[in-house]
Design a protein around this motif. Sequence first.
Motif, PDB file in Angstrom:
ATOM      1  N   GLY A   1      25.813  21.383  18.785  1.00  0.00           N
ATOM      2  CA  GLY A   1      25.942  22.111  17.523  1.00  0.00           C
ATOM      3  C   GLY A   1      24.862  23.128  17.273  1.00  0.00           C
ATOM      4  O   GLY A   1      24.792  23.703  16.184  1.00  0.00           O
ATOM      5  N   ILE A   2      24.006  23.385  18.271  1.00  0.00           N
ATOM      6  CA  ILE A   2      22.920  24.364  18.124  1.00  0.00           C
ATOM      7  C   ILE A   2      23.203  25.534  19.046  1.00  0.00           C
ATOM      8  O   ILE A   2      23.444  25.362  20.242  1.00  0.00           O
ATOM      9  N   GLY A   3      23.167  26.727  18.490  1.00  0.00           N
ATOM     10  CA  GLY A   3      23.396  27.938  19.269  1.00  0.00           C
ATOM     11  C   GLY A   3      22.994  29.145  18.464  1.00  0.00           C
ATOM     12  O   GLY A   3      22.905  29.092  17.234  1.00  0.00           O
ATOM     13  N   GLY A   4      22.729  30.248  19.148  1.00  0.00           N
ATOM     14  CA  GLY A   4      22.307  31.441  18.428  1.00  0.00           C
ATOM     15  C   GLY A   4      21.001  31.238  17.683  1.00  0.00           C
ATOM     16  O   GLY A   4      20.816  31.743  16.581  1.00  0.00           O
ATOM     17  N   ALA A   5      20.080  30.446  18.271  1.00  0.00           N
ATOM     18  CA  ALA A   5      18.774  30.168  17.672  1.00  0.00           C
ATOM     19  C   ALA A   5      18.884  29.467  16.331  1.00  0.00           C
ATOM     20  O   ALA A   5      18.019  29.585  15.475  1.00  0.00           O
ATOM     21  N   GLY A   6      19.961  28.702  16.119  1.00  0.00           N
ATOM     22  CA  GLY A   6      20.107  27.998  14.851  1.00  0.00           C
ATOM     23  C   GLY A   6      21.237  26.992  14.903  1.00  0.00           C
ATOM     24  O   GLY A   6      21.930  26.838  15.918  1.00  0.00           O
ATOM     25  N   MET A   7      21.451  26.298  13.780  1.00  0.00           N
ATOM     26  CA  MET A   7      22.541  25.342  13.659  1.00  0.00           C
ATOM     27  C   MET A   7      23.832  26.106  13.369  1.00  0.00           C
ATOM     28  O   MET A   7      23.907  26.878  12.414  1.00  0.00           O
ATOM     29  N   LEU A   8      24.840  25.893  14.191  1.00  0.00           N
ATOM     30  CA  LEU A   8      26.096  26.631  14.047  1.00  0.00           C
ATOM     31  C   LEU A   8      26.800  26.249  12.756  1.00  0.00           C
ATOM     32  O   LEU A   8      26.803  25.087  12.338  1.00  0.00           O
ATOM     33  N   GLN A   9      27.426  27.254  12.118  1.00  0.00           N
ATOM     34  CA  GLN A   9      28.101  27.079  10.837  1.00  0.00           C
ATOM     35  C   GLN A   9      29.599  27.343  10.983  1.00  0.00           C
ATOM     36  O   GLN A   9      30.044  28.005  11.924  1.00  0.00           O
ATOM     37  N   ASP A  10      30.357  26.819  10.019  1.00  0.00           N
ATOM     38  CA  ASP A  10      31.781  27.123   9.956  1.00  0.00           C
ATOM     39  C   ASP A  10      31.976  28.622   9.723  1.00  0.00           C
ATOM     40  O   ASP A  10      31.383  29.201   8.812  1.00  0.00           O
ATOM     41  N   ASP A  11      32.788  29.245  10.586  1.00  0.00           N
ATOM     42  CA  ASP A  11      33.013  30.701  10.531  1.00  0.00           C
ATOM     43  C   ASP A  11      33.418  31.171   9.142  1.00  0.00           C
ATOM     44  O   ASP A  11      32.827  32.101   8.569  1.00  0.00           O
ATOM     45  N   ALA A  12      34.478  30.557   8.602  1.00  0.00           N
ATOM     46  CA  ALA A  12      35.023  31.009   7.328  1.00  0.00           C
ATOM     47  C   ALA A  12      34.002  30.851   6.210  1.00  0.00           C
ATOM     48  O   ALA A  12      33.790  31.767   5.403  1.00  0.00           O
ATOM     49  N   ALA A  13      33.342  29.678   6.136  1.00  0.00           N
ATOM     50  CA  ALA A  13      32.368  29.441   5.062  1.00  0.00           C
ATOM     51  C   ALA A  13      31.188  30.393   5.177  1.00  0.00           C
ATOM     52  O   ALA A  13      30.683  30.903   4.164  1.00  0.00           O
ATOM     53  N   TRP A  14      30.736  30.657   6.397  1.00  0.00           N
ATOM     54  CA  TRP A  14      29.592  31.548   6.609  1.00  0.00           C
ATOM     55  C   TRP A  14      29.923  32.980   6.182  1.00  0.00           C
ATOM     56  O   TRP A  14      29.130  33.622   5.465  1.00  0.00           O
ATOM     57  N   LEU A  15      31.082  33.470   6.596  1.00  0.00           N
ATOM     58  CA  LEU A  15      31.478  34.830   6.219  1.00  0.00           C
ATOM     59  C   LEU A  15      31.727  34.939   4.718  1.00  0.00           C
ATOM     60  O   LEU A  15      31.374  35.958   4.094  1.00  0.00           O
TER      61      LEU A  15
END
Length: 615
Positions: A342-356
């Motif tokens: 669950g870690i990627g992009g130098a951080g904890m990955l988030q739900d796409d829809a909620a993040w946007l």
Amino acid sequence: METQLFEIDRELAQCPEIPPLQVVSNAGYHSGFAPTLDAARWIQLDLGNEYAIDSVVIVPACINGAGAYGFPGKFRVETSRDVLMSESELLLETTVEEPSSILPHCINAGGVRARYVRFTALSLVPQPRMTSRFIFCLGEILVFSGGRDVALQAAVLAPNSVETLPTWSPKHVVDGSHGLGIPSSPLDSGSNGWHSQIFRAQNSECWVQVDLGGVHTLDEIRLIPAHPRDYPDRAGFGFPLRFKIEVSLTPTFSEPALVFDGANVDFANPGETQVAFPCPRSPIRYLRVTAQKLWERSGDFVFALGELEAFEGRQNIARNAVVTASDSTTSSAWRPSFLVDGIGGAGMLQDDAAWLHGLSRRRLLLEKREELIRIQKQEIKNSQERSGRMAQGFVVLAVGSIALLFLRGRITRAREIEVVRQQISRDLHDDVGSNLCSIRLMAEMSCSEKSLRPAEDVLSEIRTLAEKSTESLRDMVWLLKERGQPGVETLVEKMRGVAGALLVGMEWNFTIKIIPAEAVAPISFHRDILFVFREALHNIVKHSGASSVEIQFSWNPSGVEMCVVDRGCGFDPKNSLAGDGIENMRYRTGHLNGTLLIDSRVGEGTRLVFKMPKP
């Protein structure tokens, strides 16, 4: 106002931080060049099936990490079950110039069912370093249904677009990659992901495999590039140049299904952006990524990934799954299990829809905050200039005058709409009613034993009448949806759609001369112009045998002119009896106090020129 600013700042603290902008090779969609700001430009997605759409997210294009590029000042987003958008659902239409921002626009769709999504730029922007060319650009369009982006790799229709690979292409607007990067929240420390052994040959082959723990039907697979902290300037670390993705029910992949095959062309390094692949909806348990051309590190070659996600609906079922590989490099930051932690992009990955959605909310709050500060400053300035009751009385008088003008305008528009509705009612009776009556009579005659016409001819004529009635009904529905004094641009856009639908298989070009942004016309004008235009195209399709058509529409100070030219068989106007189509066009043009000029010669095509005064 201070309380409002405090509440905005408190809510901003709960929104995702603005991510660092990424340099992406596939920037998105770029419209064709236009000579004016108000030229009609749009892009339309075909989702392949109808979905209950929760929201549509628009991400601006980003070039070299330098902020929003080419985002239109005003735009409209609508959905439909019909490819021609004749019966569409308006989701959003901006009426004021939007401030430039790289943050996304999230548009609530409320579960409306649709297959097609169209984005229309209502106000283009100047091309950088150009004064007479105008464009609009988009980075990504995401359409969420049940938490999943159903627009991923959707078919795209973009009549006026630029394709300069690898940067601009209509298909880039649905490739799942954009300048906002990977949806994640920052971490001070964390894992890097999975890393293969180090190879001396670039064409060495190695793979990594995930056991999902059970049989699933996947919708999407995402690869998150690695970005180790000891290589801060090398985003996309270890991402292979050529690779394939397979799925299977067995761990040996004896009968694999191919999700993506990139064995023949180098894949552009995604940097700090995710790479998404739609999945065939078939039962699977294992998925494997095989690198066939490795990434060069420092004189040697490796394969590495930061994270692998597999989505069934909106759930990542690859999280904490069992990972195996042909070979691995193991350290405190690199392990097979780190590929699904669950870690990627130098951080904890988030739900796409909620993040946007959170970033879109941040944009709205920042705009509101900026507006409140502007208002606050203006009020301070105004308080120094106003003189109490005189100013208040002036404001009351001004508001009353505006209200009176608004009321009078509404009454006038209501009267005009009522007239058009009565006209449409007559059209329904005369045109559609006549066609239905003819269909009934031909059907009765065909069933009769005395019928002399072959059944195939009768059915063909019934089909033609039914199609003509359907087109008339669509035009009438569109006219009923227009309100007040619609802009001429709306009429031109509808005419483009009619031409695209009728002139299938022909080359056609629609040229528009300068139309002022303030150009409007009564609904009755739209009605007659549209019906004349459709009749002209019907005649071309039915009689001319033309392979190409030229259409010009101009809005000049002296009047309105429309010219339709085909390169068909032509005819002799002096020796030909005017059919119902030509008589109908003359009647409609005369209703607008205009004229119809017909220039045609046998074997040389036909030129129709409609001239009328501005309404």
